[in-house]
Design a protein around this motif. Structure first.
Motif, PDB file in Angstrom:
ATOM      1  N   MET A   1       1.114  -1.357   0.232  1.00 49.00           N
ATOM      2  CA  MET A   1       0.297  -0.591  -0.039  1.00 49.00           C
ATOM      3  C   MET A   1       0.912   1.159  -0.248  1.00 49.00           C
ATOM      4  O   MET A   1       1.815   1.359   1.171  1.00 49.00           O
ATOM      5  CB  MET A   1      -1.063   0.127   0.882  1.00 49.00           C
ATOM      6  CG  MET A   1      -2.226  -1.236   1.428  1.00 49.00           C
ATOM      7  SD  MET A   1      -2.993  -0.714   2.894  1.00 49.00           S
ATOM      8  CE  MET A   1      -3.959   0.568   2.201  1.00 49.00           C
ATOM      9  N   ASP A   2       0.083   2.135  -1.002  1.00 45.75           N
ATOM     10  CA  ASP A   2       1.530   3.219  -1.090  1.00 45.75           C
ATOM     11  C   ASP A   2       0.449   4.524  -1.274  1.00 45.75           C
ATOM     12  O   ASP A   2      -0.741   4.607  -1.571  1.00 45.75           O
ATOM     13  CB  ASP A   2       1.427   3.176  -2.055  1.00 45.75           C
ATOM     14  CG  ASP A   2       2.605   4.809  -2.530  1.00 45.75           C
ATOM     15  OD1 ASP A   2       2.225   5.266  -3.567  1.00 45.75           O
ATOM     16  OD2 ASP A   2       4.660   4.959  -2.305  1.00 45.75           O
TER      17      ASP A   2
ATOM     18  N   ASP B   1       1.067   7.724  -1.904  1.00 42.82           N
ATOM     19  CA  ASP B   1       0.457   8.538  -2.963  1.00 42.82           C
ATOM     20  C   ASP B   1      -0.567   7.900  -3.970  1.00 42.82           C
ATOM     21  O   ASP B   1      -1.132   8.349  -4.221  1.00 42.82           O
ATOM     22  CB  ASP B   1       1.552   8.645  -4.136  1.00 42.82           C
ATOM     23  CG  ASP B   1       3.206   9.305  -2.824  1.00 42.82           C
ATOM     24  OD1 ASP B   1       2.144  10.747  -2.385  1.00 42.82           O
ATOM     25  OD2 ASP B   1       4.092   9.599  -2.891  1.00 42.82           O
ATOM     26  N   GLU B   2      -0.684   6.497  -3.982  1.00 43.10           N
ATOM     27  CA  GLU B   2      -1.451   5.896  -4.589  1.00 43.10           C
ATOM     28  C   GLU B   2      -3.174   5.737  -4.000  1.00 43.10           C
ATOM     29  O   GLU B   2      -3.329   6.339  -4.540  1.00 43.10           O
ATOM     30  CB  GLU B   2      -1.241   4.742  -4.871  1.00 43.10           C
ATOM     31  CG  GLU B   2      -2.257   3.652  -5.347  1.00 43.10           C
ATOM     32  CD  GLU B   2      -1.850   2.042  -5.328  1.00 43.10           C
ATOM     33  OE1 GLU B   2      -2.392   0.919  -5.768  1.00 43.10           O
ATOM     34  OE2 GLU B   2      -0.368   2.251  -5.609  1.00 43.10           O
ATOM     35  N   PHE B   3      -3.182   5.745  -2.922  1.00 43.73           N
ATOM     36  CA  PHE B   3      -4.341   6.405  -2.323  1.00 43.73           C
ATOM     37  C   PHE B   3      -4.517   7.853  -2.457  1.00 43.73           C
ATOM     38  O   PHE B   3      -6.091   7.950  -2.622  1.00 43.73           O
ATOM     39  CB  PHE B   3      -4.106   5.714  -0.565  1.00 43.73           C
ATOM     40  CG  PHE B   3      -5.386   5.691  -0.066  1.00 43.73           C
ATOM     41  CD1 PHE B   3      -5.729   4.573   0.194  1.00 43.73           C
ATOM     42  CD2 PHE B   3      -5.431   6.496   0.617  1.00 43.73           C
ATOM     43  CE1 PHE B   3      -7.117   4.869   0.441  1.00 43.73           C
ATOM     44  CE2 PHE B   3      -6.952   7.009   1.137  1.00 43.73           C
ATOM     45  CZ  PHE B   3      -7.132   6.206   1.426  1.00 43.73           C
TER      46      PHE B   3
ATOM     47  N   ALA C   1      -4.414   9.819  -4.652  1.00 43.66           N
ATOM     48  CA  ALA C   1      -4.539   9.527  -6.407  1.00 43.66           C
ATOM     49  C   ALA C   1      -5.992   9.163  -6.463  1.00 43.66           C
ATOM     50  O   ALA C   1      -6.614   9.260  -7.343  1.00 43.66           O
ATOM     51  CB  ALA C   1      -3.195   8.829  -7.500  1.00 43.66           C
ATOM     52  N   GLN C   2      -6.345   8.018  -5.577  1.00 45.21           N
ATOM     53  CA  GLN C   2      -7.760   7.236  -6.123  1.00 45.21           C
ATOM     54  C   GLN C   2      -8.254   7.690  -5.091  1.00 45.21           C
ATOM     55  O   GLN C   2     -10.210   8.005  -5.766  1.00 45.21           O
ATOM     56  CB  GLN C   2      -7.443   4.953  -5.443  1.00 45.21           C
ATOM     57  CG  GLN C   2      -6.219   5.176  -6.893  1.00 45.21           C
ATOM     58  CD  GLN C   2      -6.045   3.725  -5.540  1.00 45.21           C
ATOM     59  OE1 GLN C   2      -6.092   3.366  -4.434  1.00 45.21           O
ATOM     60  NE2 GLN C   2      -5.823   2.241  -6.820  1.00 45.21           N
TER      61      GLN C   2
ATOM     62  N   GLU D   1      -9.351  10.220  -8.006  1.00 47.59           N
ATOM     63  CA  GLU D   1     -10.497  10.775  -8.916  1.00 47.59           C
ATOM     64  C   GLU D   1     -11.826  10.115  -8.593  1.00 47.59           C
ATOM     65  O   GLU D   1     -12.547  10.150  -9.156  1.00 47.59           O
ATOM     66  CB  GLU D   1     -10.344   9.117  -8.683  1.00 47.59           C
ATOM     67  CG  GLU D   1      -8.769   8.989 -10.091  1.00 47.59           C
ATOM     68  CD  GLU D   1      -8.677   7.704 -10.103  1.00 47.59           C
ATOM     69  OE1 GLU D   1      -9.123   6.780 -10.520  1.00 47.59           O
ATOM     70  OE2 GLU D   1      -7.405   7.164 -10.885  1.00 47.59           O
TER      71      GLU D   1
ATOM     72  N   GLU E   1     -10.029  -1.756  -3.906  1.00 46.11           N
ATOM     73  CA  GLU E   1      -8.831  -1.715  -4.942  1.00 46.11           C
ATOM     74  C   GLU E   1      -8.332  -2.132  -3.605  1.00 46.11           C
ATOM     75  O   GLU E   1      -6.995  -2.205  -3.508  1.00 46.11           O
ATOM     76  CB  GLU E   1      -8.486  -0.252  -4.861  1.00 46.11           C
ATOM     77  CG  GLU E   1      -8.751   0.948  -6.079  1.00 46.11           C
ATOM     78  CD  GLU E   1      -8.203   0.392  -7.157  1.00 46.11           C
ATOM     79  OE1 GLU E   1      -7.252  -0.519  -7.208  1.00 46.11           O
ATOM     80  OE2 GLU E   1      -8.743   0.163  -8.202  1.00 46.11           O
ATOM     81  N   TYR E   2      -8.592  -2.239  -2.466  1.00 51.88           N
ATOM     82  CA  TYR E   2      -7.317  -2.946  -1.053  1.00 51.88           C
ATOM     83  C   TYR E   2      -8.292  -4.074  -0.408  1.00 51.88           C
ATOM     84  O   TYR E   2      -8.191  -4.944   0.237  1.00 51.88           O
ATOM     85  CB  TYR E   2      -7.273  -2.020   0.260  1.00 51.88           C
ATOM     86  CG  TYR E   2      -6.845  -0.857  -0.664  1.00 51.88           C
ATOM     87  CD1 TYR E   2      -5.329  -1.235  -1.054  1.00 51.88           C
ATOM     88  CD2 TYR E   2      -7.270  -0.122  -0.880  1.00 51.88           C
ATOM     89  CE1 TYR E   2      -4.466  -0.009  -1.793  1.00 51.88           C
ATOM     90  CE2 TYR E   2      -7.359   1.400  -1.659  1.00 51.88           C
ATOM     91  CZ  TYR E   2      -5.658   1.412  -1.685  1.00 51.88           C
ATOM     92  OH  TYR E   2      -4.677   2.702  -2.073  1.00 51.88           O
TER      93      TYR E   2
ATOM     94  N   LYS F   1      -4.845   1.324   6.048  1.00 47.54           N
ATOM     95  CA  LYS F   1      -4.115  -0.216   6.154  1.00 47.54           C
ATOM     96  C   LYS F   1      -3.994  -0.802   7.169  1.00 47.54           C
ATOM     97  O   LYS F   1      -3.799  -1.307   7.268  1.00 47.54           O
ATOM     98  CB  LYS F   1      -2.426   0.898   6.197  1.00 47.54           C
ATOM     99  CG  LYS F   1      -1.493   0.180   6.294  1.00 47.54           C
ATOM    100  CD  LYS F   1      -0.536   1.257   5.762  1.00 47.54           C
ATOM    101  CE  LYS F   1       1.191   0.289   6.047  1.00 47.54           C
ATOM    102  NZ  LYS F   1       2.620   1.427   5.714  1.00 47.54           N
TER     103      LYS F   1
END
Length: 77
Positions: free
Chosen positions: A1-2, A4-6, A8-9, A12, A49-50, A73
């Protein structure tokens, strides 16, 4: 889990807020885009996603996107 990716998602899921203005410290409930429908979209995004099912109480307990990420997380283990 990142993180920055979270972020961005998460961005969206917002209709009009510029993704570039979203950061870990963003208090998401203060965003103009934040509605009950956005909350449902974020809950669905986290599930898709998770593989984690968060509740509206999880959203209520967290103030920033970083807080929410830490919650997800922790639930993921």
């Amino acid at each position: 889990m990142d993180l920055d990716e979270f972020i961005a998602q998460f961005a969206e899921q917002l209709d009009t807020t510029d993704a570039g203005s979203i950061s870990a410290d963003t208090e998401f409930k203060n965003l103009d885009d934040w509605t009950s429908m956005t909350a449902l979209a974020v809950i669905a995004m986290v599930d898709a996603e998770y593989g984690i099912q968060i509740k509206s109480e999880d959203l209520s307990r967290n103030a920033t996107i970083a807080d929410l990420f830490a919650c997800v997380k922790a639930l993921k283990g």
